[in-house]
Write a protein that holds these residues in place. Structure first.
Motif, short mmCIF file in Angstrom:
data_model
loop_
_atom_site.label_atom_id
_atom_site.label_comp_id
_atom_site.label_asym_id
_atom_site.label_seq_id
_atom_site.Cartn_x
_atom_site.Cartn_y
_atom_site.Cartn_z
N VAL A 233 0.85 -1.07 0.03
CA VAL A 233 0.17 -0.02 0.01
C VAL A 233 0.81 1.30 0.00
CG1 VAL A 233 -1.91 1.10 1.26
CG2 VAL A 233 -1.99 -1.16 0.93
N VAL A 234 1.95 0.99 0.63
CA VAL A 234 2.90 2.36 0.90
C VAL A 234 3.27 2.84 -0.65
CG1 VAL A 234 5.36 2.99 1.49
CG2 VAL A 234 3.86 1.73 2.99
N VAL A 235 3.71 2.12 -1.55
CA VAL A 235 3.96 2.35 -3.07
C VAL A 235 2.87 2.54 -3.73
CG1 VAL A 235 4.99 1.20 -5.11
CG2 VAL A 235 6.03 0.84 -2.96
N GLN A 236 1.48 1.87 -3.55
CA GLN A 236 0.55 2.24 -4.44
C GLN A 236 -0.07 3.43 -4.07
OE1 GLN A 236 -2.42 -0.60 -3.63
NE2 GLN A 236 -1.24 -2.50 -4.39
N LYS A 237 0.09 3.96 -2.98
CA LYS A 237 -0.64 5.32 -2.58
C LYS A 237 0.59 6.45 -2.79
CE LYS A 237 -4.38 4.03 0.49
NZ LYS A 237 -4.91 4.31 1.90
N GLY A 238 1.98 5.98 -3.27
CA GLY A 238 3.11 7.03 -3.16
C GLY A 238 3.28 7.67 -1.92
N LEU A 239 3.21 7.11 -0.84
CA LEU A 239 3.35 7.50 0.53
C LEU A 239 4.97 7.00 0.67
CD1 LEU A 239 0.65 6.00 2.55
CD2 LEU A 239 0.82 8.36 1.62
N SER A 240 5.81 7.89 1.42
CA SER A 240 7.05 7.62 1.91
C SER A 240 6.99 6.65 3.17
CB SER A 240 7.80 8.96 2.17
OG SER A 240 9.00 8.76 2.99
N ALA A 241 7.76 5.46 3.23
CA ALA A 241 7.68 4.61 4.24
C ALA A 241 8.30 5.41 5.49
CB ALA A 241 8.62 3.43 3.99
N GLY A 242 9.32 6.47 5.17
CA GLY A 242 10.01 7.01 6.20
C GLY A 242 10.01 6.41 7.61
N GLU A 243 9.56 7.28 8.72
CA GLU A 243 9.56 6.65 10.11
C GLU A 243 8.07 5.97 10.26
OE1 GLU A 243 11.89 6.91 12.73
OE2 GLU A 243 13.15 7.32 11.15
N VAL A 244 8.15 4.84 10.25
CA VAL A 244 7.17 4.04 10.63
C VAL A 244 7.27 2.98 11.63
CG1 VAL A 244 6.18 4.04 8.36
CG2 VAL A 244 7.47 2.25 8.94
N GLN A 245 6.21 2.80 12.56
CA GLN A 245 6.31 1.79 13.47
C GLN A 245 5.21 0.88 13.05
OE1 GLN A 245 5.49 3.90 17.03
NE2 GLN A 245 7.64 4.16 17.46
N PRO A 246 5.81 -0.26 12.50
CA PRO A 246 4.73 -1.07 11.99
C PRO A 246 3.89 -2.05 13.04
CG PRO A 246 6.80 -2.11 11.52
CD PRO A 246 6.98 -0.56 12.02
N ASP A 247 2.81 -2.36 12.95
CA ASP A 247 1.99 -3.07 13.82
C ASP A 247 1.44 -4.13 12.92
OD1 ASP A 247 0.46 -4.04 16.12
OD2 ASP A 247 -1.51 -2.72 15.47
#
Length: 171
Positions: free
Chosen positions: A39-53
Motif C-alpha cells: 500500500v505504501v508504494v500504491q499510494k505514493g507514500l514515503s515509508a520514512g519513520e514508521v512503527q509497524p503493527d
C-alpha cells in the motif's frame, strides 16, 4: 496350507491385538492463493519513520478427497501491517497454502483434530518461508511469523462453536 493361529505370547496365551500404527504421508503441497499489496508504494507514500503493527490471522479448512484415506488441508494466513502512528496500512498479505495428506490408522473420532492440528504443523515451516520471502521481495524487512499453536487454535474454535450452540439465557 497352514492354518492361521493367533499370535501367542511367551506362555502360550494369545497376545493382545496391537493397535494400528498411525501413518501420515504428505502427498502434495501447494500455494492455492497468494496476494501481496504494498500500500505504501500504491499510494505514493514515503515509508520514512514508521512503527509497524503487524496482525496475523490464521484459519484452517480440511476436507476428504475422493481417494481412500486422502485429505486436503488448507491453511489461510492474513497478515496486515499498519503504521502505529496513524493507522495507515503498509501492506496486506493473504496466503492460502494447502497440502494433500494420506492418513491411515487414526480413529474416526480423532480424525478431525488430527487434520486441523497435526497437518497444519507439517505445513507451517513452508508457510513461514513464503511469508518471509514475499514481504522481503515486496520491499519490507522479511517477516518471520511466530510459531502457531494449532492445538490452542483448535480448542478456541471448539469453545467458540460450543458457545454459539448454547441456548441464550433470558433474564
Amino acid at each position: 496350507m497352514a492354518e492361521e493361529t493367533p499370535a501367542e505370547n511367551g506362555n502360550g496365551a494369545a497376545a493382545p491385538a496391537q493397535p494400528q500404527q498411525v501413518r501420515m504421508q504428505v502427498l502434495a503441497q501447494y500455494v492455492r492463493d497468494l496476494s501481496f499489496e504494498n500500500v505504501v508504494v500504491q499510494k505514493g507514500l514515503s515509508a520514512g519513520e514508521v512503527q509497524p503493527d503487524i496482525q496475523v490471522a490464521v484459519s484452517l479448512d480440511a476436507r476428504k478427497r475422493p481417494a481412500a484415506n486422502q485429505f486436503e488441508v488448507i491453511t489461510k494466513f492474513k497478515v496486515t501491517s499498519k503504521n502505529k502512528a496513524n493507522g495507515d496500512t503498509l501492506f496486506l498479505l493473504e496466503l492460502e497454502y494447502g497440502g494433500t495428506f494420506l492418513i491411515e490408522g487414526v480413529a474416526d473420532e480423532q480424525l478431525h483434530p488430527f487434520l486441523l492440528i497435526e497437518c497444519p504443523r507439517m505445513l507451517f515451516p513452508f508457510v513461514r518461508r513464503i511469508i518471509s520471502d514475499v514481504t522481503r521481495d515486496g520491499g519490507f524487512p522479511a517477516l518471520n511469523v511466530d510459531q502457531v499453536d494449532f492445538l490452542s487454535l483448535y480448542r478456541q474454535e471448539l469453545a467458540r462453536r460450543a458457545q454459539a450452540q448454547a441456548p441464550e439465557k433470558v433474564n
